[in-house]
Design a protein around this motif. Structure first.
Motif, PDB file in Angstrom:
ATOM      1  N   ASN A   1      39.378   8.213  57.861  1.00  0.00           N
ATOM      2  CA  ASN A   1      39.387   9.177  58.647  1.00  0.00           C
ATOM      3  C   ASN A   1      38.716  10.764  57.724  1.00  0.00           C
ATOM      4  O   ASN A   1      39.191  11.712  58.283  1.00  0.00           O
TER       5      ASN A   1
ATOM      6  N   GLU B   1      46.004  13.579  70.215  1.00  0.00           N
ATOM      7  CA  GLU B   1      45.273  13.320  68.648  1.00  0.00           C
ATOM      8  C   GLU B   1      44.872  12.045  68.862  1.00  0.00           C
ATOM      9  O   GLU B   1      43.958  11.774  68.234  1.00  0.00           O
ATOM     10  N   GLN B   2      45.523  11.144  69.427  1.00  0.00           N
ATOM     11  CA  GLN B   2      45.226   9.514  69.684  1.00  0.00           C
ATOM     12  C   GLN B   2      43.829   9.737  70.348  1.00  0.00           C
ATOM     13  O   GLN B   2      42.832   9.016  69.942  1.00  0.00           O
TER      14      GLN B   2
ATOM     15  N   ASN C   1      40.777  21.795  60.500  1.00  0.00           N
ATOM     16  CA  ASN C   1      41.480  21.661  61.558  1.00  0.00           C
ATOM     17  C   ASN C   1      41.376  20.107  61.919  1.00  0.00           C
ATOM     18  O   ASN C   1      40.192  19.510  61.590  1.00  0.00           O
ATOM     19  N   LYS C   2      42.274  19.256  62.160  1.00  0.00           N
ATOM     20  CA  LYS C   2      42.437  17.876  62.262  1.00  0.00           C
ATOM     21  C   LYS C   2      41.604  17.484  63.554  1.00  0.00           C
ATOM     22  O   LYS C   2      41.005  16.415  63.433  1.00  0.00           O
ATOM     23  N   TYR C   3      41.482  18.266  64.729  1.00  0.00           N
ATOM     24  CA  TYR C   3      40.917  17.814  65.736  1.00  0.00           C
ATOM     25  C   TYR C   3      39.245  18.025  65.709  1.00  0.00           C
ATOM     26  O   TYR C   3      38.810  19.161  65.336  1.00  0.00           O
TER      27      TYR C   3
ATOM     28  N   GLN D   1      45.025  21.874  64.807  1.00  0.00           N
ATOM     29  CA  GLN D   1      46.084  21.543  63.645  1.00  0.00           C
ATOM     30  C   GLN D   1      45.749  21.467  62.629  1.00  0.00           C
ATOM     31  O   GLN D   1      44.679  20.518  61.963  1.00  0.00           O
TER      32      GLN D   1
ATOM     33  N   THR E   1      45.156  20.719  58.577  1.00  0.00           N
ATOM     34  CA  THR E   1      46.163  19.787  57.611  1.00  0.00           C
ATOM     35  C   THR E   1      45.185  20.199  56.308  1.00  0.00           C
ATOM     36  O   THR E   1      43.867  20.565  56.149  1.00  0.00           O
TER      37      THR E   1
ATOM     38  N   ARG F   1      41.624  22.808  70.229  1.00  0.00           N
ATOM     39  CA  ARG F   1      42.948  22.436  70.035  1.00  0.00           C
ATOM     40  C   ARG F   1      42.857  22.504  68.459  1.00  0.00           C
ATOM     41  O   ARG F   1      41.944  22.165  67.726  1.00  0.00           O
TER      42      ARG F   1
ATOM     43  N   ASP G   1      41.472  12.323  70.465  1.00  0.00           N
ATOM     44  CA  ASP G   1      40.637  12.543  69.339  1.00  0.00           C
ATOM     45  C   ASP G   1      40.137  11.661  68.844  1.00  0.00           C
ATOM     46  O   ASP G   1      38.836  11.530  68.399  1.00  0.00           O
ATOM     47  N   GLN G   2      40.886  10.836  68.166  1.00  0.00           N
ATOM     48  CA  GLN G   2      40.590   9.864  67.064  1.00  0.00           C
ATOM     49  C   GLN G   2      39.616   8.809  67.822  1.00  0.00           C
ATOM     50  O   GLN G   2      39.014   8.129  67.541  1.00  0.00           O
TER      51      GLN G   2
END
Lengths: 133, 411
Positions: B372, B151-152, B310-312, B320, B322, B318, B154-155
């Motif tokens: 974001n 996650e980190q 998808n958060k990614y 997730q 939200t 990948r 990706d950001q």
């Protein structure tokens, strides 16, 4: 001395610069036709509407940073067009980026920085007319 | 038919019997062979002869008392002592029989030389299982950490992309956008110095003023941009209708005499930085006003929906999902050629010489990136422009993105 340079197409979005260079060229030789375009799209439109190859301008002076179609993309489209690819081009822009200057020179394109003093315009215009001939 | 005694003699097992006083009364050949004795060497001898010291103690304290009490003992592990003093591990069953008033203790056993090996293997297997379990725990832990890192990552990838892009744009601003007015100032002052302009002096002076003003706005636009880059979000609940009231007051000052007809629906309260959101809507609405079609009126429709995304955004495969809030800001203004819909977010990039400074959409994008989120623009020449903003819904108390606030939803 009789020049063979009949016309120069100058593409620049800045009205002041257009006026400066227009006047500088006309001061040297009022017979040279100076066509002005304020962005790359307008310039390409003009070029593509020319039916007869001998009516194409002897030189295109191209600013790099312009809205709609910038100088880099305009240059690419000119080079990609078999009808236009052999036209002489001078890049005329603000500031000097040595890397960019080199890459233009490698393509056989002169890279001239816009002057900070109006007096230099005269010699720049002369230089352009020489290339045009 | 009574079985032949010789069968027991040859049977592949330990067999011997003894009286309560420990005198061996019977022993089979197999036992003799294993222990290296002749039968006559054992018969009539004390049973202790074939017991190791430990077995003797065990016999006296446990085995024999138990046998006396229960008359049977099963699966006892003992060691017998061979003639050559080697120990023979044996798994033993014993039975006590009474006949004619005297007792006889019968012992039957099997040699379990391999037992130790099995035990060792069992212990090893148990250790391996424990290790595997630990490893599994470590694996699960590693997986959790990996997920957090992904996650980190990706950001971070987004940040690096963003910074590279910003650097490129800043480079252009410094080498061109700021040089341009400087050069003009230099040229115009030259012209005044030369004194050749005569009656044009006033015109040149006006140009100097215009160029200076432009340079000032570029620098202040850059300052605002840098301020936004460095600012930390101060999250609080944003109620868009209330925020727009304030923004509208500012707009009325900037565009006096222009009526902004604003319709808002479906935007739930959301967590965001209030000042940044004000700036965002000020910039977007001032574009709608600047490029309006009617002389004194601009129409803008703002609508909100919640979506699941998808958060990614960078790492492939990948997922997730939200919750996101999607806000659309639509006007019926002049619009522009959608070919330029990515360029318009660039610093000081203008679509034509009459455009504004070219910073508004850059600032808007910065605000959304700070949250974001994502901002896109779509337009059709002559029909209008639609800006779409997608913001992750943040539950500040749980410090978690994507959790819909139920209280907000119910409002």
């Amino acid at each position: 001395m009789k020049t063979e340079c009949k016309s120069i197409l100058y593409v620049d979005d800045d009205p002041d610069d257009r006026e400066f260079l227009f006047n500088a060229i006309k001061n040297i030789n009022p017979d040279i036709e100076v066509i002005l375009a304020d962005n790359g799209l307008a310039a390409l439109d003009y070029l593509k509407n020319i039916k007869n190859k001998k009516d194409l301008p002897g030189l295109i002076v191209l600013d790099l940073n312009m809205p709609l179609l910038d100088g880099r993309e305009t240059l690419k489209r000119i080079k990609d067009d078999p009808m236009l690819s052999s036209l002489k081009i001078v890049v005329f822009t603000t500031g000097e980026n040595p890397n960019e200057k080199q890459s233009f020179n490698e393509l056989g394109i002169q890279y001239i920085s816009k002057p900070f003093n109006i007096q230099f315009l005269h010699s720049i215009a002369n230089q352009m007319i020489e290339i045009c001939e | 038919m009574k079985p032949d005694h010789s069968y027991l003699d040859e049977a592949p097992c330990i067999y011997f019997s003894a009286k309560d006083d420990g005198i061996v009364v019977d022993v089979n050949k197999t036992t003799c062979k294993i222990l290296g004795y002749e039968p006559e060497e054992l018969l009539g001898q004390k049973i202790d002869l074939i017991f190791t010291v430990a077995t003797r103690v065990f016999q006296q304290t446990h085995l024999f008392p138990l046998l006396k009490m229960q008359t049977t003992v099963a699966e006892v592990f003992i060691s017998l002592l061979a003639k050559n003093k080697e120990q023979v591990p044996v798994l033993l069953n014993a039975e006590r029989k009474l006949s004619n008033g005297s007792a006889i203790n019968i012992y039957i056993g099997i040699v379990v030389n391999n037992r130790k090996k099995f035990e060792d293997e069992l212990v090893a297997a148990k250790k391996a299982a424990e290790a595997a379990l630990n490893e599994n725990t470590a694996l699960i832990q590693a997986k959790v950490e990996l997920l957090a890192h992904a996650e980190q990552l990706d950001q971070q990838i987004s940040v690096v992309f963003k910074q590279n892009e910003e650097l490129r744009q800043f480079n252009r601003v410094v080498t061109h956008d700021l040089q341009e007015p400087l050069r003009k100032l230099s040229i115009f002052t030259n012209m005044l110095q030369d004194g050749k302009e005569g009656d044009k002096d006033q015109l040149v002076l006006q140009k100097i003023k215009d160029v200076s003003a432009r340079m000032r706005s570029i620098v202040s636009g850059l300052q605002q941009y840098v301020w936004l880059t460095e600012s930390k979000n101060n999250y609080r609940e944003v109620q868009l209708d209330k925020l727009l009231l304030l923004v509208n007051q500012q707009l009325k000052k900037t565009f006096p005499g222009v009526d902004l007809d604003l319709k808002v629906e479906g935007v739930i309260p959301f967590q965001a930085d209030h000042d940044q959101m004000s700036l965002l809507f000020y910039q977007l609405l001032s574009n709608s006003i600047r490029y309006r079609k009617e002389k004194i009126k601009a129409n803008v429709w703002i609508s909100g929906t919640t979506t699941y995304k998808n958060k990614y955004v960078n790492i492939p495969r990948r997922y997730q999902y939200t919750h996101y809030l999607k806000i659309e800001i639509k006007d019926n203004g002049a619009g522009f050629d959608p070919h330029y819909k990515d360029q318009v977010f660039e610093l000081f990039k203008r679509l034509n010489v009459n455009s504004g400074l070219g910073i508004g959409l850059s600032l808007s994008k910065k605000v959304i990136e700070n949250h974001n989120g994502k901002i896109t623009i779509d337009s059709k020449e002559g029909e209008g422009t639609k800006v779409t903003i997608v913001l992750p819904l943040i539950d500040v108390e749980n410090k978690q993105t994507g959790v819909l606030q139920h209280s907000s939803l119910n409002k």
